[in-house]
Design an enzyme around this catalytic site. Sequence first.
Site, PDB file in Angstrom:
ATOM      1  N   ASP A 119      32.277 -12.250  14.474  1.00 21.46           N
ATOM      2  CA  ASP A 119      31.810 -12.649  16.081  1.00 21.46           C
ATOM      3  C   ASP A 119      31.752 -11.836  17.049  1.00 21.46           C
ATOM      4  O   ASP A 119      32.418 -10.399  16.965  1.00 21.46           O
ATOM      5  CB  ASP A 119      33.205 -13.520  16.629  1.00 21.46           C
ATOM      6  CG  ASP A 119      33.174 -13.930  18.089  1.00 21.46           C
ATOM      7  OD1 ASP A 119      32.428 -15.503  17.948  1.00 21.46           O
ATOM      8  OD2 ASP A 119      33.048 -13.317  18.718  1.00 21.46           O
TER       9      ASP A 119
ATOM     10  N   ASN B 110      25.635 -10.215  27.424  1.00 19.23           N
ATOM     11  CA  ASN B 110      24.532 -11.145  28.318  1.00 19.23           C
ATOM     12  C   ASN B 110      24.023 -10.868  29.571  1.00 19.23           C
ATOM     13  O   ASN B 110      23.322 -10.586  30.469  1.00 19.23           O
ATOM     14  CB  ASN B 110      24.634 -12.630  27.727  1.00 19.23           C
ATOM     15  CG  ASN B 110      23.718 -13.217  26.808  1.00 19.23           C
ATOM     16  OD1 ASN B 110      22.938 -12.134  26.028  1.00 19.23           O
ATOM     17  ND2 ASN B 110      24.704 -13.518  26.001  1.00 19.23           N
TER      18      ASN B 110
ATOM     19  N   ASP C 119      19.631 -11.915  22.626  1.00 21.60           N
ATOM     20  CA  ASP C 119      19.052 -12.174  21.973  1.00 21.60           C
ATOM     21  C   ASP C 119      17.869 -11.066  20.772  1.00 21.60           C
ATOM     22  O   ASP C 119      18.614 -11.328  19.194  1.00 21.60           O
ATOM     23  CB  ASP C 119      17.280 -13.084  21.652  1.00 21.60           C
ATOM     24  CG  ASP C 119      17.622 -14.630  22.648  1.00 21.60           C
ATOM     25  OD1 ASP C 119      18.855 -14.686  22.677  1.00 21.60           O
ATOM     26  OD2 ASP C 119      16.439 -14.896  22.684  1.00 21.60           O
TER      27      ASP C 119
ATOM     28  N   GLU D 215      27.394 -16.471  18.370  1.00 21.03           N
ATOM     29  CA  GLU D 215      27.237 -15.695  18.233  1.00 21.03           C
ATOM     30  C   GLU D 215      27.858 -15.050  17.675  1.00 21.03           C
ATOM     31  O   GLU D 215      28.731 -14.430  16.902  1.00 21.03           O
ATOM     32  CB  GLU D 215      27.649 -13.988  20.078  1.00 21.03           C
ATOM     33  CG  GLU D 215      28.784 -14.446  20.380  1.00 21.03           C
ATOM     34  CD  GLU D 215      29.652 -14.809  20.287  1.00 21.03           C
ATOM     35  OE1 GLU D 215      29.923 -16.061  20.077  1.00 21.03           O
ATOM     36  OE2 GLU D 215      31.456 -15.121  20.396  1.00 21.03           O
TER      37      GLU D 215
HETATM   38  N1  GTP Z   1      22.139 -13.751  24.230  1.00 18.39           N
HETATM   39  C1  GTP Z   1      21.542 -15.160  23.525  1.00 18.39           C
HETATM   40  N2  GTP Z   1      23.498 -15.571  24.178  1.00 18.39           N
HETATM   41  C2  GTP Z   1      23.994 -16.334  22.593  1.00 18.39           C
HETATM   42  C3  GTP Z   1      23.210 -16.966  22.471  1.00 18.39           C
HETATM   43  N3  GTP Z   1      24.521 -17.878  21.766  1.00 18.39           N
HETATM   44  C4  GTP Z   1      26.233 -17.934  22.816  1.00 18.39           C
HETATM   45  N4  GTP Z   1      25.582 -16.997  23.680  1.00 18.39           N
HETATM   46  C5  GTP Z   1      26.375 -16.770  24.366  1.00 18.39           C
HETATM   47  O1  GTP Z   1      27.919 -15.642  23.896  1.00 18.39           O
HETATM   48  C6  GTP Z   1      28.824 -15.669  24.133  1.00 18.39           C
HETATM   49  C7  GTP Z   1      30.045 -15.832  23.876  1.00 18.39           C
HETATM   50  O2  GTP Z   1      30.632 -16.049  24.596  1.00 18.39           O
HETATM   51  P1  GTP Z   1      32.591 -15.647  24.610  1.00 18.39           P
HETATM   52  O3  GTP Z   1      32.466 -17.209  22.958  1.00 18.39           O
HETATM   53  O4  GTP Z   1      32.664 -16.159  25.778  1.00 18.39           O
HETATM   54  O5  GTP Z   1      32.949 -14.468  23.253  1.00 18.39           O
HETATM   55  P2  GTP Z   1      32.629 -13.354  23.972  1.00 18.39           P
HETATM   56  O6  GTP Z   1      32.344 -12.996  25.504  1.00 18.39           O
HETATM   57  O7  GTP Z   1      32.015 -12.112  23.143  1.00 18.39           O
HETATM   58  O8  GTP Z   1      34.110 -12.865  23.818  1.00 18.39           O
HETATM   59  P3  GTP Z   1      34.785 -12.488  22.319  1.00 18.39           P
HETATM   60  O9  GTP Z   1      33.936 -13.088  21.809  1.00 18.39           O
HETATM   61  O10 GTP Z   1      36.409 -12.960  23.072  1.00 18.39           O
HETATM   62  O11 GTP Z   1      34.885 -11.066  22.453  1.00 18.39           O
HETATM   63  C8  GTP Z   1      28.185 -16.298  25.430  1.00 18.39           C
HETATM   64  O12 GTP Z   1      28.275 -16.767  27.074  1.00 18.39           O
HETATM   65  C9  GTP Z   1      26.870 -17.153  25.307  1.00 18.39           C
HETATM   66  O13 GTP Z   1      26.220 -18.080  26.135  1.00 18.39           O
HETATM   67  C10 GTP Z   1      22.064 -16.967  21.826  1.00 18.39           C
HETATM   68  O14 GTP Z   1      22.038 -17.233  20.821  1.00 18.39           O
HETATM   69  N5  GTP Z   1      21.824 -15.855  22.683  1.00 18.39           N
END
Ligand code: GTP
Length: 530
Positions: free
Chosen positions: A388, A396, A405, A432
């Site tokens: 992860d 983002n 992306d 992610e």
């Molecule tokens: N750009 C992009 N963002 C994505 C995609 N899929 C998920 N996300 C974003 O990934 C982010 C995941 O955030 P969280 O689950 O809060 O996790 P994090 O911010 O990485 O925090 P930690 O995992 O605790 O380090 C979310 O804001 C989603 O919108 C994608 O295909 N593209």
Amino acid sequence: MKADKPVLPVTELDGKKRPLITIAASFLLVVCISLVAVQGWSIYSARETQLAQSAAATANMARAVADHADSTIELVDIILAGVVDSVQHDGITHYGERLHLHLIDHVSRTPSLQGITIFDASGNWALHSLREPVPVLNNADRPYFIYHKTHKDQLAHVGAPVRSRATGTWVLPVSRRLEDKDGNFAGVALATVHLSFFRTFYDSFDIGKEGNITIATDSGALVMRRPYLQENIGTSIAKEPMFKQSRVRAASESGTVPLDVDKVDRMYSYRPLRRYPLFVAVGLATDETLANWRANAYISTAWVVILLLILNWMGLRLFRQVILRDELEEQLRNAQLALVTKNRSLKLLARNDGLTGIANRRLFDARLDAEFNRATRDGTSLALVLLDVDFFKKYNDHYGHPAGDACLQFIGQCIRTGRRRAGNLAARVGGEEFAILLPNTDLYGAIVVAESVRRSIASAGREHQANPVGIVTISCGVHALVPARGMESKQLVEAADKALYLAKSTGRNRVCPDAPAVSSRRERASILGS
Ligand SMILES: Nc1nc2c(ncn2[C@@H]2O[C@H](COP(=O)(O)OP(=O)(O)OP(=O)(O)O)[C@@H](O)[C@H]2O)c(=O)[nH]1
């Protein structure tokens, strides 16, 4: 790796396909050439046949005309021979009035005979077949008289036509020499033939408008000709091409005279008289002879041209159809190819993640179950790494979604290159979140793989200002187990997920195995090499 270009399978029918246009064009060409050749040959042979028939017709007419002239002159000559015999036997003075009446009788009973005249040795008229008395005339200057005076032969002499001094009409002179008892020249017996007798006979033949019937002496004096022109009688035709040709042709031969004396092309047949020094020529105009042939040739050629036009028109339509079909076939093949390409990319889309290109959740789930079952069967260890991206939401927020992306693509690339064995599967299982399924791998091996990926991402140094370490990092949860009967694959996932949670909660940018799996801190350190 570049995807293979899709190729349509080659069927048996493809191998049998021939260049239809070339075959059809060749066939059409052969048909057209054959038609033209057959038409040309039939026109040529019809012309030859027509000319041969015309030659036969002129030869027959020439024979008939020559026989007629021969028998006409012969009859006159027989009468003349009898007269000569009487005169030489009895003498003119003794026979006088009886012979006169005899001559009148001969002339009246012989239509071809114009008259009979006896000349004495000086050329004076001694006796004649006319009823009325004639003025004193002398024919010593006539060629036939001079001939007999200077030639001793007793044969009949046929001279060039002359105009009768008594009647003024054109006649053909047939004469014999008279001698006294001592063999001295005593005069000439002359029988004259009506030229109109020949003319009437020649008019009975169908020789067309431009046909020609000629009778002339061997020396070229014209006796009679159809078409009839009185001023030509007796003139010399020695310079005419027809006369020159008649001297070299055999009796049965025919010959064409281009540009005859009246500028008409004719086909002539010649025939010499059997007993007298005259010849006959019958000519038919080539134009008239070939008129029917020409008309037929025009009509049949017109039909052939129409046929050729129709054939070529149909051929062109056929070619167009063939070209159209080829184009349609090409379009069909292209469509088929496009379909195959589409199917292939659909298949890829069904199994792969559109953003990163690695396996998607669906394929991951299917492979997880399959590998879990196999490991259960084989009693081998199955490991799972869940990865992860750290603080990805902030990434983002900070760099924007497109940059996010690109970052995910970068992670996917690192995972793909870090996967060591062919049987391993790298997949994007969430936004992610990534996973690496490692068959036949124990926990330690899995930790090595996960650590290697983590390091490669961290060492890339991709900027991430919202991450306390300032670069993009990942956290990994790892678990491995030898599945026992009755276990489910989700247990492996849950354990790996727990380990991931552990990695996140203990500071991120690290690899954590599920806690119960590695109990001692030392053991874990040895695995991670830290
Ligand atoms: N750009 C992009 N963002 C994505 C995609 N899929 C998920 N996300 C974003 O990934 C982010 C995941 O955030 P969280 O689950 O809060 O996790 P994090 O911010 O990485 O925090 P930690 O995992 O605790 O380090 C979310 O804001 C989603 O919108 C994608 O295909 N593209």
